[in-house]
Design a protein around this motif. Structure first.
Motif, PDB file in Angstrom:
ATOM      1  N   ALA A  44       0.845  -1.191   0.000  1.00 56.95           N
ATOM      2  CA  ALA A  44       0.000   0.000   0.000  1.00 56.95           C
ATOM      3  C   ALA A  44       0.876   1.235   0.000  1.00 56.95           C
ATOM      4  O   ALA A  44       1.958   1.233   0.598  1.00 56.95           O
ATOM      5  CB  ALA A  44      -0.918   0.019   1.221  1.00 56.95           C
ATOM      6  N   GLY A  45       0.409   2.277  -0.652  1.00 56.22           N
ATOM      7  CA  GLY A  45       1.131   3.534  -0.620  1.00 56.22           C
ATOM      8  C   GLY A  45       0.558   4.531  -1.605  1.00 56.22           C
ATOM      9  O   GLY A  45      -0.178   4.156  -2.523  1.00 56.22           O
ATOM     10  N   PRO A  46       0.905   5.792  -1.405  1.00 52.70           N
ATOM     11  CA  PRO A  46       0.394   6.842  -2.284  1.00 52.70           C
ATOM     12  C   PRO A  46       1.008   6.743  -3.678  1.00 52.70           C
ATOM     13  O   PRO A  46       2.161   6.347  -3.840  1.00 52.70           O
ATOM     14  CB  PRO A  46       0.810   8.133  -1.593  1.00 52.70           C
ATOM     15  CG  PRO A  46       1.956   7.752  -0.717  1.00 52.70           C
ATOM     16  CD  PRO A  46       1.751   6.325  -0.339  1.00 52.70           C
ATOM     17  N   ARG A  54      -3.857  16.131  -2.547  1.00 54.21           N
ATOM     18  CA  ARG A  54      -5.049  15.276  -2.439  1.00 54.21           C
ATOM     19  C   ARG A  54      -4.658  13.862  -2.852  1.00 54.21           C
ATOM     20  O   ARG A  54      -4.578  13.540  -4.018  1.00 54.21           O
ATOM     21  CB  ARG A  54      -6.178  15.825  -3.283  1.00 54.21           C
ATOM     22  CG  ARG A  54      -6.668  17.175  -2.730  1.00 54.21           C
ATOM     23  CD  ARG A  54      -7.966  17.619  -3.326  1.00 54.21           C
ATOM     24  NE  ARG A  54      -9.062  16.694  -3.131  1.00 54.21           N
ATOM     25  CZ  ARG A  54      -9.798  16.592  -2.022  1.00 54.21           C
ATOM     26  NH1 ARG A  54      -9.525  17.351  -0.983  1.00 54.21           N
ATOM     27  NH2 ARG A  54     -10.787  15.738  -1.961  1.00 54.21           N
ATOM     28  N   VAL A  55      -4.429  13.053  -1.889  1.00 54.43           N
ATOM     29  CA  VAL A  55      -3.800  11.749  -2.058  1.00 54.43           C
ATOM     30  C   VAL A  55      -4.633  10.777  -2.894  1.00 54.43           C
ATOM     31  O   VAL A  55      -5.862  10.802  -2.860  1.00 54.43           O
ATOM     32  CB  VAL A  55      -3.472  11.144  -0.667  1.00 54.43           C
ATOM     33  CG1 VAL A  55      -4.729  10.662   0.028  1.00 54.43           C
ATOM     34  CG2 VAL A  55      -2.434  10.069  -0.757  1.00 54.43           C
ATOM     35  N   ARG A  56      -3.938   9.959  -3.668  1.00 51.76           N
ATOM     36  CA  ARG A  56      -4.473   8.759  -4.316  1.00 51.76           C
ATOM     37  C   ARG A  56      -3.559   7.626  -3.893  1.00 51.76           C
ATOM     38  O   ARG A  56      -2.344   7.754  -3.930  1.00 51.76           O
ATOM     39  CB  ARG A  56      -4.472   8.876  -5.843  1.00 51.76           C
ATOM     40  CG  ARG A  56      -5.492   9.882  -6.333  1.00 51.76           C
ATOM     41  CD  ARG A  56      -5.627   9.869  -7.852  1.00 51.76           C
ATOM     42  NE  ARG A  56      -6.327   8.656  -8.255  1.00 51.76           N
ATOM     43  CZ  ARG A  56      -5.886   7.803  -9.188  1.00 51.76           C
ATOM     44  NH1 ARG A  56      -4.764   8.007  -9.831  1.00 51.76           N
ATOM     45  NH2 ARG A  56      -6.580   6.728  -9.490  1.00 51.76           N
ATOM     46  N   VAL A  57      -4.156   6.513  -3.480  1.00 55.15           N
ATOM     47  CA  VAL A  57      -3.400   5.400  -2.921  1.00 55.15           C
ATOM     48  C   VAL A  57      -3.757   4.115  -3.652  1.00 55.15           C
ATOM     49  O   VAL A  57      -4.921   3.881  -3.982  1.00 55.15           O
ATOM     50  CB  VAL A  57      -3.722   5.239  -1.414  1.00 55.15           C
ATOM     51  CG1 VAL A  57      -3.005   4.055  -0.817  1.00 55.15           C
ATOM     52  CG2 VAL A  57      -3.383   6.511  -0.665  1.00 55.15           C
ATOM     53  N   VAL A  85     -11.876   7.775   0.554  1.00 49.80           N
ATOM     54  CA  VAL A  85     -12.927   6.961  -0.049  1.00 49.80           C
ATOM     55  C   VAL A  85     -12.293   5.937  -0.992  1.00 49.80           C
ATOM     56  O   VAL A  85     -11.251   6.189  -1.586  1.00 49.80           O
ATOM     57  CB  VAL A  85     -13.967   7.810  -0.810  1.00 49.80           C
ATOM     58  CG1 VAL A  85     -14.719   8.728   0.134  1.00 49.80           C
ATOM     59  CG2 VAL A  85     -13.319   8.618  -1.919  1.00 49.80           C
ATOM     60  N   THR A  86     -12.945   4.805  -1.105  1.00 47.07           N
ATOM     61  CA  THR A  86     -12.524   3.773  -2.048  1.00 47.07           C
ATOM     62  C   THR A  86     -13.223   4.050  -3.368  1.00 47.07           C
ATOM     63  O   THR A  86     -14.446   4.144  -3.408  1.00 47.07           O
ATOM     64  CB  THR A  86     -12.878   2.375  -1.523  1.00 47.07           C
ATOM     65  OG1 THR A  86     -12.208   2.182  -0.271  1.00 47.07           O
ATOM     66  CG2 THR A  86     -12.466   1.289  -2.489  1.00 47.07           C
ATOM     67  N   VAL A  87     -12.449   4.207  -4.439  1.00 45.53           N
ATOM     68  CA  VAL A  87     -13.041   4.550  -5.740  1.00 45.53           C
ATOM     69  C   VAL A  87     -13.061   3.391  -6.731  1.00 45.53           C
ATOM     70  O   VAL A  87     -13.859   3.395  -7.656  1.00 45.53           O
ATOM     71  CB  VAL A  87     -12.372   5.790  -6.369  1.00 45.53           C
ATOM     72  CG1 VAL A  87     -12.631   7.017  -5.520  1.00 45.53           C
ATOM     73  CG2 VAL A  87     -10.898   5.590  -6.586  1.00 45.53           C
ATOM     74  N   SER A  88     -12.189   2.391  -6.526  1.00 43.65           N
ATOM     75  CA  SER A  88     -12.264   1.220  -7.403  1.00 43.65           C
ATOM     76  C   SER A  88     -11.638   0.012  -6.728  1.00 43.65           C
ATOM     77  O   SER A  88     -10.706   0.136  -5.930  1.00 43.65           O
ATOM     78  CB  SER A  88     -11.589   1.479  -8.754  1.00 43.65           C
ATOM     79  OG  SER A  88     -10.188   1.550  -8.624  1.00 43.65           O
ATOM     80  N   ILE A  89     -12.215  -1.133  -7.042  1.00 44.36           N
ATOM     81  CA  ILE A  89     -11.708  -2.421  -6.595  1.00 44.36           C
ATOM     82  C   ILE A  89     -11.769  -3.344  -7.799  1.00 44.36           C
ATOM     83  O   ILE A  89     -12.842  -3.540  -8.371  1.00 44.36           O
ATOM     84  CB  ILE A  89     -12.558  -3.014  -5.448  1.00 44.36           C
ATOM     85  CG1 ILE A  89     -12.563  -2.084  -4.244  1.00 44.36           C
ATOM     86  CG2 ILE A  89     -12.066  -4.405  -5.079  1.00 44.36           C
ATOM     87  CD1 ILE A  89     -13.518  -2.512  -3.129  1.00 44.36           C
ATOM     88  N   GLU A  90     -10.618  -3.876  -8.180  1.00 47.32           N
ATOM     89  CA  GLU A  90     -10.571  -4.753  -9.345  1.00 47.32           C
ATOM     90  C   GLU A  90      -9.762  -5.992  -9.021  1.00 47.32           C
ATOM     91  O   GLU A  90      -8.670  -5.896  -8.463  1.00 47.32           O
ATOM     92  CB  GLU A  90      -9.920  -4.030 -10.523  1.00 47.32           C
ATOM     93  CG  GLU A  90     -10.688  -2.805 -10.968  1.00 47.32           C
ATOM     94  CD  GLU A  90     -10.051  -2.127 -12.168  1.00 47.32           C
ATOM     95  OE1 GLU A  90      -9.632  -2.845 -13.101  1.00 47.32           O
ATOM     96  OE2 GLU A  90      -9.960  -0.900 -12.145  1.00 47.32           O
ATOM     97  N   ALA A  91     -10.325  -7.153  -9.372  1.00 43.49           N
ATOM     98  CA  ALA A  91      -9.557  -8.389  -9.244  1.00 43.49           C
ATOM     99  C   ALA A  91      -8.343  -8.286 -10.159  1.00 43.49           C
ATOM    100  O   ALA A  91      -8.421  -7.734 -11.262  1.00 43.49           O
ATOM    101  CB  ALA A  91     -10.418  -9.588  -9.634  1.00 43.49           C
TER     102      ALA A  91
END
Length: 107
Positions: A44-46, A54-57, A85-91
């Motif tokens: 995990a990390g930015p 305005r971070v994206r991780v 906030v969680t903006v995307s989750i992809e397998a």
């Protein structure tokens, strides 16, 4: 278990400034470290260029399904405050380098 790529970003209540200027940064760090210690979060990390704004991780996580990811991340202290906030989750099907993951080493 499936490996997922998860993108989280600054939410509507993100305070101006970088990660370390956010309220409850120590609590958030402890929460994320606990997820890593449990084997849920592998990495995990930015993403580059967002550490000071305005971070994206990017998170790489092992989970049974997307619902498990939502459940695990819901307890992040920055979620109820609207800071993250969680903006995307992809397998994510790893084709090269999978043997380097901790889960592959225990097989």
């Amino acid at each position: 278990m499936t490996t997922f790529a998860v993108i989280r970003e600054a939410g509507p209540r993100w305070h101006d400034g970088g990660i370390y200027e956010q309220p409850a940064v120590d609590e958030h760090a402890a929460f994320m470290n606990a997820l890593a210690d449990s084997g849920f979060v592998l990495f995990a990390g930015p993403l580059a260029g967002t550490e000071q704004g305005r971070v994206r991780v990017l998170l790489i996580a092992n989970a049974e399904n997307e619902d498990e990811i939502h459940r695990q991340l819901a307890d992040d202290p920055w979620v109820p405050t609207g800071q993250l906030v969680t903006v995307s989750i992809e397998a994510w099907q790893i084709l090269v380098g999978a043997e380097r993951l901790p889960s592959a080493q225990s097989v």
